[in-house]
Design a protein around this motif. Structure first.
Motif, PDB file in Angstrom:
ATOM      1  N   MET A   1      59.471 -18.038   7.078  1.00 42.89           N
ATOM      2  CA  MET A   1      58.176 -18.685   7.196  1.00 42.89           C
ATOM      3  C   MET A   1      57.315 -18.397   5.970  1.00 42.89           C
ATOM      4  SD  MET A   1      58.173 -20.457   9.924  1.00 42.89           S
ATOM      5  CE  MET A   1      56.510 -20.793  10.371  1.00 42.89           C
ATOM      6  N   GLY A   2      57.469 -17.232   5.377  1.00 41.66           N
ATOM      7  CA  GLY A   2      56.679 -16.901   4.194  1.00 41.66           C
ATOM      8  C   GLY A   2      57.010 -17.790   3.019  1.00 41.66           C
ATOM      9  N   SER A   3      58.293 -18.055   2.805  1.00 44.27           N
ATOM     10  CA  SER A   3      58.661 -18.947   1.703  1.00 44.27           C
ATOM     11  C   SER A   3      58.248 -20.377   2.007  1.00 44.27           C
ATOM     12  CB  SER A   3      60.161 -18.864   1.422  1.00 44.27           C
ATOM     13  OG  SER A   3      60.896 -19.327   2.530  1.00 44.27           O
ATOM     14  N   LEU A   4      58.238 -20.749   3.281  1.00 48.20           N
ATOM     15  CA  LEU A   4      57.782 -22.083   3.669  1.00 48.20           C
ATOM     16  C   LEU A   4      56.291 -22.240   3.371  1.00 48.20           C
ATOM     17  CD1 LEU A   4      58.409 -24.788   5.013  1.00 48.20           C
ATOM     18  CD2 LEU A   4      57.907 -23.716   7.202  1.00 48.20           C
ATOM     19  N   LEU A   5      55.520 -21.194   3.588  1.00 46.24           N
ATOM     20  CA  LEU A   5      54.094 -21.225   3.274  1.00 46.24           C
ATOM     21  C   LEU A   5      53.872 -21.520   1.796  1.00 46.24           C
ATOM     22  CD1 LEU A   5      51.100 -20.782   3.980  1.00 46.24           C
ATOM     23  CD2 LEU A   5      51.487 -18.330   3.579  1.00 46.24           C
ATOM     24  N   GLY A   6      54.620 -20.852   0.937  1.00 44.92           N
ATOM     25  CA  GLY A   6      54.509 -21.098  -0.501  1.00 44.92           C
ATOM     26  C   GLY A   6      54.851 -22.529  -0.872  1.00 44.92           C
ATOM     27  N   LYS A   7      55.885 -23.079  -0.240  1.00 38.25           N
ATOM     28  CA  LYS A   7      56.288 -24.457  -0.536  1.00 38.25           C
ATOM     29  C   LYS A   7      55.239 -25.454  -0.063  1.00 38.25           C
ATOM     30  CE  LYS A   7      61.135 -23.282  -0.420  1.00 38.25           C
ATOM     31  NZ  LYS A   7      62.342 -23.224   0.368  1.00 38.25           N
ATOM     32  N   ILE A   8      54.645 -25.194   1.089  1.00 41.73           N
ATOM     33  CA  ILE A   8      53.611 -26.095   1.607  1.00 41.73           C
ATOM     34  C   ILE A   8      52.385 -26.061   0.696  1.00 41.73           C
ATOM     35  CG2 ILE A   8      51.988 -26.435   3.507  1.00 41.73           C
ATOM     36  CD1 ILE A   8      54.266 -25.583   5.390  1.00 41.73           C
ATOM     37  N   ILE A   9      52.012 -24.883   0.255  1.00 38.06           N
ATOM     38  CA  ILE A   9      50.854 -24.758  -0.635  1.00 38.06           C
ATOM     39  C   ILE A   9      51.079 -25.559  -1.917  1.00 38.06           C
ATOM     40  CG2 ILE A   9      49.566 -23.144  -2.096  1.00 38.06           C
ATOM     41  CD1 ILE A   9      49.862 -21.082   0.142  1.00 38.06           C
ATOM     42  N   VAL A  10      52.296 -25.549  -2.429  1.00 37.17           N
ATOM     43  CA  VAL A  10      52.607 -26.297  -3.653  1.00 37.17           C
ATOM     44  C   VAL A  10      52.566 -27.794  -3.397  1.00 37.17           C
ATOM     45  CG1 VAL A  10      54.446 -26.809  -5.292  1.00 37.17           C
ATOM     46  CG2 VAL A  10      53.938 -24.450  -4.720  1.00 37.17           C
ATOM     47  N   LEU A  11      53.050 -28.234  -2.257  1.00 38.23           N
ATOM     48  CA  LEU A  11      53.155 -29.667  -1.995  1.00 38.23           C
ATOM     49  C   LEU A  11      51.824 -30.352  -1.702  1.00 38.23           C
ATOM     50  CD1 LEU A  11      56.398 -29.876   0.152  1.00 38.23           C
ATOM     51  CD2 LEU A  11      56.069 -30.595  -2.202  1.00 38.23           C
ATOM     52  N   ILE A  12      50.877 -29.660  -1.125  1.00 38.07           N
ATOM     53  CA  ILE A  12      49.638 -30.299  -0.682  1.00 38.07           C
ATOM     54  C   ILE A  12      48.876 -30.989  -1.815  1.00 38.07           C
ATOM     55  CG2 ILE A  12      47.333 -29.829   0.265  1.00 38.07           C
ATOM     56  CD1 ILE A  12      48.707 -27.945   2.236  1.00 38.07           C
ATOM     57  N   PRO A  13      48.573 -30.313  -2.937  1.00 43.69           N
ATOM     58  CA  PRO A  13      47.820 -31.038  -3.966  1.00 43.69           C
ATOM     59  C   PRO A  13      48.613 -32.186  -4.590  1.00 43.69           C
ATOM     60  CG  PRO A  13      48.274 -28.804  -4.702  1.00 43.69           C
ATOM     61  CD  PRO A  13      48.757 -28.924  -3.293  1.00 43.69           C
ATOM     62  N   PHE A  14      49.903 -32.006  -4.768  1.00 42.84           N
ATOM     63  CA  PHE A  14      50.700 -33.064  -5.372  1.00 42.84           C
ATOM     64  C   PHE A  14      50.821 -34.267  -4.438  1.00 42.84           C
ATOM     65  CE2 PHE A  14      52.009 -29.279  -7.683  1.00 42.84           C
ATOM     66  CZ  PHE A  14      51.739 -29.711  -8.968  1.00 42.84           C
ATOM     67  N   PHE A  15      50.898 -34.018  -3.153  1.00 43.63           N
ATOM     68  CA  PHE A  15      50.931 -35.117  -2.194  1.00 43.63           C
ATOM     69  C   PHE A  15      49.604 -35.862  -2.197  1.00 43.63           C
ATOM     70  CE2 PHE A  15      50.265 -36.918   2.022  1.00 43.63           C
ATOM     71  CZ  PHE A  15      51.404 -37.713   2.135  1.00 43.63           C
ATOM     72  N   SER A  16      48.497 -35.110  -2.200  1.00 42.66           N
ATOM     73  CA  SER A  16      47.188 -35.766  -2.171  1.00 42.66           C
ATOM     74  C   SER A  16      46.900 -36.537  -3.450  1.00 42.66           C
ATOM     75  CB  SER A  16      46.079 -34.746  -1.915  1.00 42.66           C
ATOM     76  OG  SER A  16      45.908 -33.904  -3.027  1.00 42.66           O
ATOM     77  N   ILE A  17      47.469 -36.123  -4.565  1.00 35.79           N
ATOM     78  CA  ILE A  17      47.238 -36.823  -5.834  1.00 35.79           C
ATOM     79  C   ILE A  17      48.149 -38.037  -5.981  1.00 35.79           C
ATOM     80  CG2 ILE A  17      47.465 -36.619  -8.345  1.00 35.79           C
ATOM     81  CD1 ILE A  17      46.539 -33.691  -8.019  1.00 35.79           C
ATOM     82  N   PHE A  18      49.437 -37.888  -5.674  1.00 35.71           N
ATOM     83  CA  PHE A  18      50.405 -38.915  -6.027  1.00 35.71           C
ATOM     84  C   PHE A  18      50.879 -39.788  -4.873  1.00 35.71           C
ATOM     85  CE2 PHE A  18      50.997 -35.555  -9.243  1.00 35.71           C
ATOM     86  CZ  PHE A  18      50.613 -36.291 -10.352  1.00 35.71           C
ATOM     87  N   ALA A  19      50.651 -39.419  -3.642  1.00 35.22           N
ATOM     88  CA  ALA A  19      51.172 -40.208  -2.517  1.00 35.22           C
ATOM     89  C   ALA A  19      50.064 -41.053  -1.900  1.00 35.22           C
ATOM     90  CB  ALA A  19      51.764 -39.278  -1.463  1.00 35.22           C
ATOM     91  N   GLY A  20      50.482 -42.107  -1.241  1.00 32.18           N
ATOM     92  CA  GLY A  20      49.549 -42.934  -0.497  1.00 32.18           C
ATOM     93  C   GLY A  20      48.680 -43.832  -1.340  1.00 32.18           C
ATOM     94  N   ARG A  21      49.135 -44.223  -2.505  1.00 28.94           N
ATOM     95  CA  ARG A  21      48.364 -45.091  -3.389  1.00 28.94           C
ATOM     96  C   ARG A  21      48.836 -46.535  -3.215  1.00 28.94           C
ATOM     97  NH1 ARG A  21      44.266 -42.088  -4.980  1.00 28.94           N
ATOM     98  NH2 ARG A  21      44.911 -40.085  -5.728  1.00 28.94           N
TER      99      ARG A  21
END
Length: 86
Positions: A1-21
């Motif tokens: 779960m700890g490594s998953l937390l790190g991966k989620i933290i990395v994905l959030i800004p990139f998803f908000s910037i590049f996805a859903g356009r």
């Protein structure tokens, strides 16, 4: 779960910037550039660096609780785990 937390933290800004356009390509590129320049990357870096510390503290808290609730070899094991995370 700890490594998953790190991966989620990395994905959030990139998803908000590049996805859903769903717009024109040029407008999308301009919007992405604007969001990249306006994102608080220092806070992002701090959050990413804190993920292992959060994991360590959670493991230590769990191990200390189990240490106090156990006896014999189980208590010895949990004491070692709790001391290893300090």
């Amino acid at each position: 779960m700890g490594s998953l937390l790190g991966k989620i933290i990395v994905l959030i800004p990139f998803f908000s910037i590049f996805a859903g356009r769903n717009t024109y390509a040029l407008a999308s590129m301009i919007g992405q550039g604007w969001q990249v320049s306006q994102t608080d990357w220092v806070t992002f870096s701090d959050a990413l660096a804190a993920a292992p510390e959060i994991t360590r503290v959670k493991i230590q808290t769990f191990a200390e609780k189990e240490w106090f609730l156990s006896s014999g070899n189980d208590a010895l094991f949990w004491r070692c785990v709790a001391n290893a995370t300090k």
